[in-house]
Design a protein around this motif. Structure first.
Motif, PDB file in Angstrom:
ATOM      1  N   ASN A 202       4.866  40.345   1.055  1.00 31.99           N
ATOM      2  CA  ASN A 202       5.946  39.581   0.432  1.00 31.99           C
ATOM      3  C   ASN A 202       5.610  39.103  -0.974  1.00 31.99           C
ATOM      4  OD1 ASN A 202       8.163  39.304   2.528  1.00 31.99           O
ATOM      5  ND2 ASN A 202       6.320  38.881   3.704  1.00 31.99           N
ATOM      6  N   GLY A 203       4.911  39.927  -1.717  1.00 28.13           N
ATOM      7  CA  GLY A 203       4.692  39.638  -3.131  1.00 28.13           C
ATOM      8  C   GLY A 203       3.331  39.096  -3.501  1.00 28.13           C
ATOM      9  N   PHE A 204       2.465  38.884  -2.532  1.00 27.27           N
ATOM     10  CA  PHE A 204       1.135  38.352  -2.809  1.00 27.27           C
ATOM     11  C   PHE A 204       0.086  39.437  -2.558  1.00 27.27           C
ATOM     12  CE2 PHE A 204       3.800  34.767  -1.879  1.00 27.27           C
ATOM     13  CZ  PHE A 204       3.389  33.798  -2.791  1.00 27.27           C
ATOM     14  N   LYS A 205       0.232  40.561  -3.242  1.00 30.61           N
ATOM     15  CA  LYS A 205      -0.635  41.724  -3.023  1.00 30.61           C
ATOM     16  C   LYS A 205      -2.106  41.431  -3.311  1.00 30.61           C
ATOM     17  CE  LYS A 205       3.115  44.975  -3.908  1.00 30.61           C
ATOM     18  NZ  LYS A 205       3.831  44.478  -2.809  1.00 30.61           N
TER      19      LYS A 205
ATOM     20  N   LYS B  68       1.644  26.436  -3.935  1.00 30.21           N
ATOM     21  CA  LYS B  68       1.137  26.640  -5.307  1.00 30.21           C
ATOM     22  C   LYS B  68       1.231  28.103  -5.706  1.00 30.21           C
ATOM     23  CE  LYS B  68      -2.436  23.048  -5.424  1.00 30.21           C
ATOM     24  NZ  LYS B  68      -3.895  22.865  -5.461  1.00 30.21           N
ATOM     25  N   GLY B  69       0.873  28.986  -4.783  1.00 33.79           N
ATOM     26  CA  GLY B  69       0.937  30.426  -5.058  1.00 33.79           C
ATOM     27  C   GLY B  69       2.363  30.894  -5.283  1.00 33.79           C
ATOM     28  N   ALA B  70       3.283  30.368  -4.489  1.00 28.42           N
ATOM     29  CA  ALA B  70       4.692  30.734  -4.645  1.00 28.42           C
ATOM     30  C   ALA B  70       5.211  30.301  -6.009  1.00 28.42           C
ATOM     31  CB  ALA B  70       5.520  30.097  -3.534  1.00 28.42           C
ATOM     32  N   LYS B  71       4.841  29.108  -6.422  1.00 27.73           N
ATOM     33  CA  LYS B  71       5.268  28.609  -7.735  1.00 27.73           C
ATOM     34  C   LYS B  71       4.682  29.470  -8.850  1.00 27.73           C
ATOM     35  CE  LYS B  71       5.499  24.392 -10.456  1.00 27.73           C
ATOM     36  NZ  LYS B  71       5.171  22.966 -10.506  1.00 27.73           N
ATOM     37  N   MET B  72       3.414  29.804  -8.715  1.00 24.74           N
ATOM     38  CA  MET B  72       2.741  30.621  -9.723  1.00 24.74           C
ATOM     39  C   MET B  72       3.371  32.014  -9.821  1.00 24.74           C
ATOM     40  SD  MET B  72      -1.371  30.924 -10.071  1.00 24.74           S
ATOM     41  CE  MET B  72      -1.657  32.222  -8.894  1.00 24.74           C
TER      42      MET B  72
ATOM     43  N   LYS C  28       6.428  32.709  -8.926  1.00 19.83           N
ATOM     44  CA  LYS C  28       7.877  32.548  -9.075  1.00 19.83           C
ATOM     45  C   LYS C  28       8.640  33.165  -7.903  1.00 19.83           C
ATOM     46  CE  LYS C  28       7.887  32.211 -14.123  1.00 19.83           C
ATOM     47  NZ  LYS C  28       6.609  31.700 -14.323  1.00 19.83           N
ATOM     48  N   ILE C  29       8.104  32.943  -6.697  1.00 18.25           N
ATOM     49  CA  ILE C  29       8.745  33.382  -5.461  1.00 18.25           C
ATOM     50  C   ILE C  29       9.245  32.121  -4.760  1.00 18.25           C
ATOM     51  CG2 ILE C  29       8.401  34.483  -3.217  1.00 18.25           C
ATOM     52  CD1 ILE C  29       6.120  36.109  -4.525  1.00 18.25           C
TER      53      ILE C  29
END
Length: 76
Positions: free
Chosen positions: A27-30, A49-53, A55-56
């Motif tokens: 889901n975008g965090f390859k 934090k990762g989602a914000k970084m 932009k998910i």
């Protein structure tokens, strides 16, 4: 149902639920699948934090976890 607390680090969550790494990578965090990445950045990075970084939208990630059978807590 297993419960994921998003206030915990990604490293700690994956340690308890290894399948989370696969869900995140799909889901975008390859980068999470790269060798050593979980051992380094994962020790201080939380999913919000990762989602914000990346932009998910966090809501999308929460939905993916719920679809995989998790109860998600720690969402602000």
């Amino acid at each position: 149902m297993p419960e994921i607390d998003l206030s915990r680090t990604l490293f700690d969550i994956v340690k308890d639920f290894p399948e989370v790494q696969t869900i995140m990578a799909a889901n975008g965090f390859k980068e999470i699948a790269k060798p050593g990445m979980l051992q380094t950045a994962g020790r201080y990075m939380t999913i919000p934090k990762g989602a914000k970084m990346k932009k998910i939208p966090l809501a999308e990630i929460v939905t993916k976890f719920e679809e995989a059978g998790f109860i998600v807590k720690g969402v602000d």
